[in-house]
Enzyme design. Structure first.
Site, short mmCIF file in Angstrom:
data_model
loop_
_atom_site.label_atom_id
_atom_site.label_comp_id
_atom_site.label_asym_id
_atom_site.label_seq_id
_atom_site.Cartn_x
_atom_site.Cartn_y
_atom_site.Cartn_z
N ASN A 1 1.86 -2.18 5.43
CA ASN A 1 1.19 -0.90 5.66
C ASN A 1 -0.23 -0.87 5.11
OD1 ASN A 1 1.07 2.21 5.86
ND2 ASN A 1 0.80 1.82 3.67
N ALA B 1 -9.97 -5.00 15.81
CA ALA B 1 -9.63 -6.42 15.95
C ALA B 1 -8.39 -6.74 15.12
CB ALA B 1 -10.80 -7.30 15.52
N TYR C 1 -11.91 -3.07 12.53
CA TYR C 1 -10.58 -2.48 12.34
C TYR C 1 -9.71 -2.71 13.59
CZ TYR C 1 -7.23 1.34 11.26
OH TYR C 1 -6.11 2.09 11.02
N GLY D 1 0.82 -1.22 0.00
CA GLY D 1 0.00 0.00 0.00
C GLY D 1 0.84 1.25 0.00
P1 NDP Z 1 -4.69 5.19 2.77
O1 NDP Z 1 -6.11 4.81 2.63
O2 NDP Z 1 -4.28 6.60 2.44
O3 NDP Z 1 -3.79 4.20 1.92
C1 NDP Z 1 -3.95 2.83 2.05
C2 NDP Z 1 -3.07 2.18 1.03
O4 NDP Z 1 -3.28 0.77 1.12
C3 NDP Z 1 -3.42 2.59 -0.39
O5 NDP Z 1 -2.22 2.81 -1.09
C4 NDP Z 1 -4.17 1.38 -0.94
O6 NDP Z 1 -3.97 1.18 -2.32
C5 NDP Z 1 -3.51 0.27 -0.17
N1 NDP Z 1 -4.34 -0.92 -0.08
C6 NDP Z 1 -5.49 -1.10 0.61
N2 NDP Z 1 -5.94 -2.35 0.44
C7 NDP Z 1 -5.06 -2.96 -0.39
C8 NDP Z 1 -4.97 -4.25 -0.96
N3 NDP Z 1 -5.91 -5.18 -0.73
N4 NDP Z 1 -3.94 -4.54 -1.77
C9 NDP Z 1 -3.00 -3.61 -2.04
N5 NDP Z 1 -3.02 -2.36 -1.53
C10 NDP Z 1 -4.05 -2.06 -0.72
O7 NDP Z 1 -4.27 4.80 4.26
P2 NDP Z 1 -3.30 5.51 5.31
O8 NDP Z 1 -2.08 5.96 4.64
O9 NDP Z 1 -4.11 6.46 6.08
O10 NDP Z 1 -2.98 4.28 6.28
C11 NDP Z 1 -1.90 3.40 6.05
C12 NDP Z 1 -1.85 2.40 7.19
O11 NDP Z 1 -1.73 3.11 8.41
C13 NDP Z 1 -3.12 1.55 7.31
O12 NDP Z 1 -2.78 0.25 7.69
C14 NDP Z 1 -3.90 2.25 8.42
O13 NDP Z 1 -4.73 1.37 9.09
C15 NDP Z 1 -2.76 2.75 9.30
N6 NDP Z 1 -3.13 3.90 10.13
C16 NDP Z 1 -3.46 5.11 9.56
C17 NDP Z 1 -3.77 6.19 10.37
C18 NDP Z 1 -4.10 7.54 9.80
O14 NDP Z 1 -4.42 8.45 10.59
N7 NDP Z 1 -4.00 7.76 8.51
C19 NDP Z 1 -3.81 6.06 11.84
C20 NDP Z 1 -3.45 4.75 12.31
C21 NDP Z 1 -3.12 3.73 11.48
P3 NDP Z 1 -4.73 2.06 -3.46
O15 NDP Z 1 -4.35 3.48 -3.21
O16 NDP Z 1 -4.18 1.56 -4.74
O17 NDP Z 1 -6.18 1.79 -3.28
#
Ligand code: NDP
Length: 246
Positions: free
Chosen positions: A89, A156, A154, A11
């Site tokens: 991530n 969990a 989430y 991601g």
């Molecule tokens: P975003 O929604 O901005 O980005 C998520 C990324 O994950 C995207 O690039 C998306 O790809 C990719 N993705 C999701 N599902 C898949 C999949 N099945 N296969 C491949 N790629 C996938 O999220 P954030 O940057 O906000 O969050 C990143 C991580 O940090 C997550 O795990 C989130 O739970 C965690 N987090 C975030 C917080 C926040 O405040 N932002 C706080 C706490 C934790 P695409 O763009 O191509 O769809």
């Protein structure tokens, strides 16, 4: 010239993932990152991050698809050798009170946030162990530590990542593979960019430091854990939340 160490980031096209990719490249690592739907963003990021000494490539790969993850991991390891690090991530939210949370929302989050970590870890572990010096970082959340209404699915997955990390750390210590968690609080991403001043103030008021975190705050911790500073650290959770869980 010695080949740069390479890191697999799931991601990586947007948000925290893109912050990780940029910082890793700046620190001299090569990076393979995955995305699901953000093809043009991924292409631009890969082009931006390519340097004379390192490579940066984005791959469309659904992390919920075990066979696809295996195939990508095998082809990357065949081309570039064993990775130095894996950063899990990629993650999604499908919020709803548990009263009305249908099974689709539940399973979608489990598959994207947790099964994905099993898929990448299982595919890359033999290669990471072979290195004799490697790291895994799992991006969890403060929600996995203190919970959040409307996010039981989430929470969990994010709590499970912490348990999984501890087990893996103990299991993989003898291979010098260090496994840690970074648990972000509220981080400024595209999602928060759409909020108005009042909504942003409400979020900031939840944080003792009275500001939101940046993607760089998360990336700096990741780079620390991958570097010399992290060489004796494993099985730990690093909370980066401006004091929210204090
Ligand atoms: P975003 O929604 O901005 O980005 C998520 C990324 O994950 C995207 O690039 C998306 O790809 C990719 N993705 C999701 N599902 C898949 C999949 N099945 N296969 C491949 N790629 C996938 O999220 P954030 O940057 O906000 O969050 C990143 C991580 O940090 C997550 O795990 C989130 O739970 C965690 N987090 C975030 C917080 C926040 O405040 N932002 C706080 C706490 C934790 P695409 O763009 O191509 O769809």
């Amino acid at each position: 010239m010695e080949q740069s160490k390479w890191v697999f980031v799931t991601g990586g096209a947007r948000g925290i993932g893109a912050g990780l990719v940029r910082m890793l490249v700046k620190e001299g690592y090569s990076v393979a990152f995955t995305y699901l739907s953000s093809a043009s963003t991924a292409e631009a990021l890969a082009a931006e991050c390519h340097t004379a000494d390192t490579w940066c490539r984005g791959f469309q790969c659904d992390m919920t698809d075990h066979a696809a993850v295996n195939a990508l991991a095998a082809s990357l390891c065949a081309e570039y050798g064993s990775p130095y690090a894996l950063i899990n991530n990629a993650g999604i939210t499908r919020d709803a009170s548990l009263f009305v949370m249908d099974a689709t929302r539940w399973h979608e989050v489990i598959r994207n946030n947790l099964d994905s970590v099993y898929h990448t870890s299982h595919a890359l572990l033999p290669h990471l162990a072979e290195n004799g010096d490697a790291c895994i970082i799992n991006i969890s959340s403060v929600t996995g530590i203190k919970g959040n209404p409307g996010q039981s699915n989430y929470a969990a997955t994010k709590a499970a990542m912490i348990g999984m990390t501890k087990s893996m750390a103990v299991e993989l210590g003898r291979f010098n593979v260090r496994v840690n968690v970074i648990a972000p609080g509220i981080i400024e991403t595209e999602m928060t960019a759409g909020l108005n001043d009042q909504q942003l103030k409400k979020l900031r008021d939840l944080v003792p430091l009275k500001k939101l975190g940046s993607t760089e705050d998360i990336a700096r911790m990741a780079v620390f854990l991958l570097g010399q500073g992290g060489r004796y650290i494993t099985g730990q959770t690093f909370v980066i939340d401006g004091g929210m869980t204090a």
